[in-house]
Design a protein around this motif. Structure first.
Motif, PDB file in Angstrom:
ATOM      1  N   VAL A 179       0.864  -1.185   0.000  1.00  0.00           N
ATOM      2  CA  VAL A 179       0.000   0.000   0.000  1.00  0.00           C
ATOM      3  C   VAL A 179       0.898   1.231   0.000  1.00  0.00           C
ATOM      4  O   VAL A 179       1.750   1.390   0.878  1.00  0.00           O
ATOM      5  CB  VAL A 179      -0.948   0.022   1.206  1.00  0.00           C
ATOM      6  CG1 VAL A 179      -1.714   1.341   1.269  1.00  0.00           C
ATOM      7  CG2 VAL A 179      -1.922  -1.147   1.135  1.00  0.00           C
ATOM      8  N   ILE A 180       0.704   2.079  -0.989  1.00  0.00           N
ATOM      9  CA  ILE A 180       1.457   3.326  -1.116  1.00  0.00           C
ATOM     10  C   ILE A 180       0.591   4.451  -0.563  1.00  0.00           C
ATOM     11  O   ILE A 180      -0.513   4.686  -1.052  1.00  0.00           O
ATOM     12  CB  ILE A 180       1.813   3.603  -2.588  1.00  0.00           C
ATOM     13  CG1 ILE A 180       2.729   2.491  -3.127  1.00  0.00           C
ATOM     14  CG2 ILE A 180       2.460   4.968  -2.741  1.00  0.00           C
ATOM     15  CD1 ILE A 180       2.854   2.492  -4.635  1.00  0.00           C
ATOM     16  N   THR A 181       1.073   5.124   0.474  1.00  0.00           N
ATOM     17  CA  THR A 181       0.278   6.174   1.111  1.00  0.00           C
ATOM     18  C   THR A 181       0.748   7.554   0.688  1.00  0.00           C
ATOM     19  O   THR A 181       1.942   7.785   0.482  1.00  0.00           O
ATOM     20  CB  THR A 181       0.346   6.059   2.642  1.00  0.00           C
ATOM     21  OG1 THR A 181       1.707   6.200   3.080  1.00  0.00           O
ATOM     22  CG2 THR A 181      -0.192   4.713   3.100  1.00  0.00           C
ATOM     23  N   SER A 182      -0.206   8.463   0.567  1.00  0.00           N
ATOM     24  CA  SER A 182       0.087   9.835   0.139  1.00  0.00           C
ATOM     25  C   SER A 182      -0.715  10.843   0.953  1.00  0.00           C
ATOM     26  O   SER A 182      -1.832  10.558   1.393  1.00  0.00           O
ATOM     27  CB  SER A 182      -0.270  10.018  -1.347  1.00  0.00           C
ATOM     28  OG  SER A 182       0.397   9.088  -2.162  1.00  0.00           O
ATOM     29  N   LEU A 200       3.117  -4.585   3.148  1.00  0.00           N
ATOM     30  CA  LEU A 200       4.096  -3.511   3.299  1.00  0.00           C
ATOM     31  C   LEU A 200       3.447  -2.164   3.002  1.00  0.00           C
ATOM     32  O   LEU A 200       2.544  -2.063   2.167  1.00  0.00           O
ATOM     33  CB  LEU A 200       5.270  -3.716   2.340  1.00  0.00           C
ATOM     34  CG  LEU A 200       6.080  -5.015   2.495  1.00  0.00           C
ATOM     35  CD1 LEU A 200       7.087  -5.130   1.350  1.00  0.00           C
ATOM     36  CD2 LEU A 200       6.776  -5.054   3.837  1.00  0.00           C
ATOM     37  N   VAL A 201       3.932  -1.126   3.667  1.00  0.00           N
ATOM     38  CA  VAL A 201       3.456   0.234   3.421  1.00  0.00           C
ATOM     39  C   VAL A 201       4.635   1.107   3.008  1.00  0.00           C
ATOM     40  O   VAL A 201       5.634   1.204   3.736  1.00  0.00           O
ATOM     41  CB  VAL A 201       2.785   0.838   4.671  1.00  0.00           C
ATOM     42  CG1 VAL A 201       2.389   2.296   4.406  1.00  0.00           C
ATOM     43  CG2 VAL A 201       1.559   0.020   5.058  1.00  0.00           C
ATOM     44  N   TYR A 202       4.520   1.713   1.839  1.00  0.00           N
ATOM     45  CA  TYR A 202       5.503   2.677   1.362  1.00  0.00           C
ATOM     46  C   TYR A 202       4.829   4.051   1.350  1.00  0.00           C
ATOM     47  O   TYR A 202       3.701   4.191   0.870  1.00  0.00           O
ATOM     48  CB  TYR A 202       5.981   2.348  -0.050  1.00  0.00           C
ATOM     49  CG  TYR A 202       6.722   1.036  -0.183  1.00  0.00           C
ATOM     50  CD1 TYR A 202       7.340   0.419   0.907  1.00  0.00           C
ATOM     51  CD2 TYR A 202       6.808   0.397  -1.424  1.00  0.00           C
ATOM     52  CE1 TYR A 202       8.023  -0.774   0.776  1.00  0.00           C
ATOM     53  CE2 TYR A 202       7.494  -0.806  -1.569  1.00  0.00           C
ATOM     54  CZ  TYR A 202       8.095  -1.381  -0.465  1.00  0.00           C
ATOM     55  OH  TYR A 202       8.771  -2.575  -0.605  1.00  0.00           O
ATOM     56  N   ASP A 258       7.385   0.851   5.905  1.00  0.00           N
ATOM     57  CA  ASP A 258       8.398  -0.113   5.461  1.00  0.00           C
ATOM     58  C   ASP A 258       9.312   0.456   4.383  1.00  0.00           C
ATOM     59  O   ASP A 258      10.372  -0.119   4.111  1.00  0.00           O
ATOM     60  CB  ASP A 258       7.709  -1.363   4.921  1.00  0.00           C
ATOM     61  CG  ASP A 258       6.788  -1.990   5.954  1.00  0.00           C
ATOM     62  OD1 ASP A 258       7.298  -2.587   6.916  1.00  0.00           O
ATOM     63  OD2 ASP A 258       5.547  -1.847   5.809  1.00  0.00           O
ATOM     64  N   GLY A 259       8.897   1.539   3.773  1.00  0.00           N
ATOM     65  CA  GLY A 259       9.708   2.130   2.720  1.00  0.00           C
ATOM     66  C   GLY A 259       9.303   3.564   2.470  1.00  0.00           C
ATOM     67  O   GLY A 259       8.179   3.979   2.781  1.00  0.00           O
ATOM     68  N   ASP A 275      16.950   3.091   7.432  1.00  0.00           N
ATOM     69  CA  ASP A 275      17.552   1.939   6.765  1.00  0.00           C
ATOM     70  C   ASP A 275      16.512   1.022   6.128  1.00  0.00           C
ATOM     71  O   ASP A 275      16.795  -0.122   5.795  1.00  0.00           O
ATOM     72  CB  ASP A 275      18.426   1.142   7.733  1.00  0.00           C
ATOM     73  CG  ASP A 275      17.649   0.599   8.943  1.00  0.00           C
ATOM     74  OD1 ASP A 275      16.420   0.816   9.009  1.00  0.00           O
ATOM     75  OD2 ASP A 275      18.276  -0.029   9.811  1.00  0.00           O
ATOM     76  N   GLY A 276      15.285   1.528   5.954  1.00  0.00           N
ATOM     77  CA  GLY A 276      14.253   0.764   5.259  1.00  0.00           C
ATOM     78  C   GLY A 276      14.398   0.889   3.756  1.00  0.00           C
ATOM     79  O   GLY A 276      15.387   1.422   3.240  1.00  0.00           O
ATOM     80  N   ALA A 277      13.407   0.390   3.036  1.00  0.00           N
ATOM     81  CA  ALA A 277      13.443   0.421   1.572  1.00  0.00           C
ATOM     82  C   ALA A 277      13.379   1.855   1.055  1.00  0.00           C
ATOM     83  O   ALA A 277      12.630   2.685   1.574  1.00  0.00           O
ATOM     84  CB  ALA A 277      12.287  -0.396   1.008  1.00  0.00           C
TER      85      ALA A 277
END
Length: 297
Positions: free
Chosen positions: A88-91, A108-110, A128-129, A158-160
């Motif tokens: 899931v990409i959050t904005s 994972l959440v980016y 996570d990123g 140090d995450g993605a």
């Protein structure tokens, strides 16, 4: 063949389930904004379609965390919980609620960020990123240099790392990896894809234009974005008359009619020269990436 470290960015009103599925079949991560599918029942169909076609392949959705802008905030969270997209990409907001739901099912959440301060706030929520939105990105682009942005973020995180902004070739992806990114984040290169939902005139405009045809302005939403100048001229808007907007108005996320003819593209638009399928684009990017990686050895 080297696996291409690429996320096909979610593009407002453009990305489709077909784009995500074809990206997944080509072994890269595709994505779409949840708000591209309206009403919410249609969004559920999109999620079901992608999940059934990519049962063992990573894919992503974009979730707008800004409650005032996303009138479907609660409904979208429920969709995420039900269909469990791997990423899931959050904005545009605090991702904490989404993180709790996604981490509960092992996803994972980016989070996309455009400044170092924004990145620090996002890391405190447990994402996570980080998607570093640098200068030249399509849509709501940033202003920071990617070299400096990556170095600054890696001092405390140090995450993605997913790098966004102006990339359009496989060599660009290889360079992003060399700089320390885990993935490149690329949208503009796919605007004219056969599977794209962009209007035919929009696709042709992307093919016909170059980096010189883009203006960076906050006149429309209060947040700076890269817009295709020919699309403004087509609507009778003189780019020279645009004025900075003091308030932030993201109503286009709900009322999209006004944005159907004001079109965005990133600095990588120069590379888009013809209509291609998702597979053809990704095959070309992979060849360029492998050549780029081999040149670093």
């Amino acid at each position: 063949m080297s696996k291409l470290p690429l996320i096909v960015a979610p593009m407002f009103l453009v990305s489709t389930p077909e784009m995500v599925i074809e990206a997944g079949k080509a072994d890269v991560i595709g994505s779409f904004p949840l708000l591209n599918a309206r009403p919410v029942e249609e969004c559920a169909k999109w999620l079901k379609q992608v999940k059934e076609n990519l049962p063992d392949t990573p894919w992503a959705v974009n979730f707008i965390c800004h409650r005032k802008s996303n009138k479907r905030y609660e409904e979208d969270l429920k969709l995420i919980e039900q269909y469990q997209p791997p990423i899931v990409i959050t904005s545009l907001g605090n991702p904490s609620e989404a993180i709790d739901i996604v981490h509960d099912y092992g996803g994972l959440v980016y989070s996309d960020v455009a400044t170092v301060n924004h990145a620090k706030k996002a890391t405190q929520t447990g994402v996570d990123g980080l998607i570093l939105v640098c200068a030249g990105a399509g849509g709501h682009g940033g202003t920071l240099n990617p070299f400096s942005f990556i170095r600054a973020v890696k001092q405390f995180y140090d995450g993605a790392i997913i790098l966004s902004g102006g990339m359009s070739t496989g060599a660009d992806i290889a360079a992003a990896k060399l700089m320390g990114a885990d993935y490149a984040y690329m949208g503009t290169r796919f605007l004219a894809a056969e599977e794209s939902n962009a209007q035919e005139e929009y696709k042709q405009m992307v093919i016909d234009t170059t980096i010189n045809d883009i203006i960076y302005t906050n006149a429309f939403s209060g947040i700076h974005a890269n817009i295709l100048i020919p699309s403004l001229l087509k609507q009778g808007i003189d780019p020279k008359t645009l004025k900075s907007r003091e308030d932030v108005d993201l109503s286009h996320l709900v009322n999209v009619k006004a944005w159907r003819d004001i079109w965005s593209a990133g600095h990588g638009v120069t590379t888009v020269e013809k209509r291609e399928t998702m597979k053809e684009i990704i095959d070309q990017l992979t060849k360029e990436y492998e050549l780029g990686v081999s040149s670093f050895v």
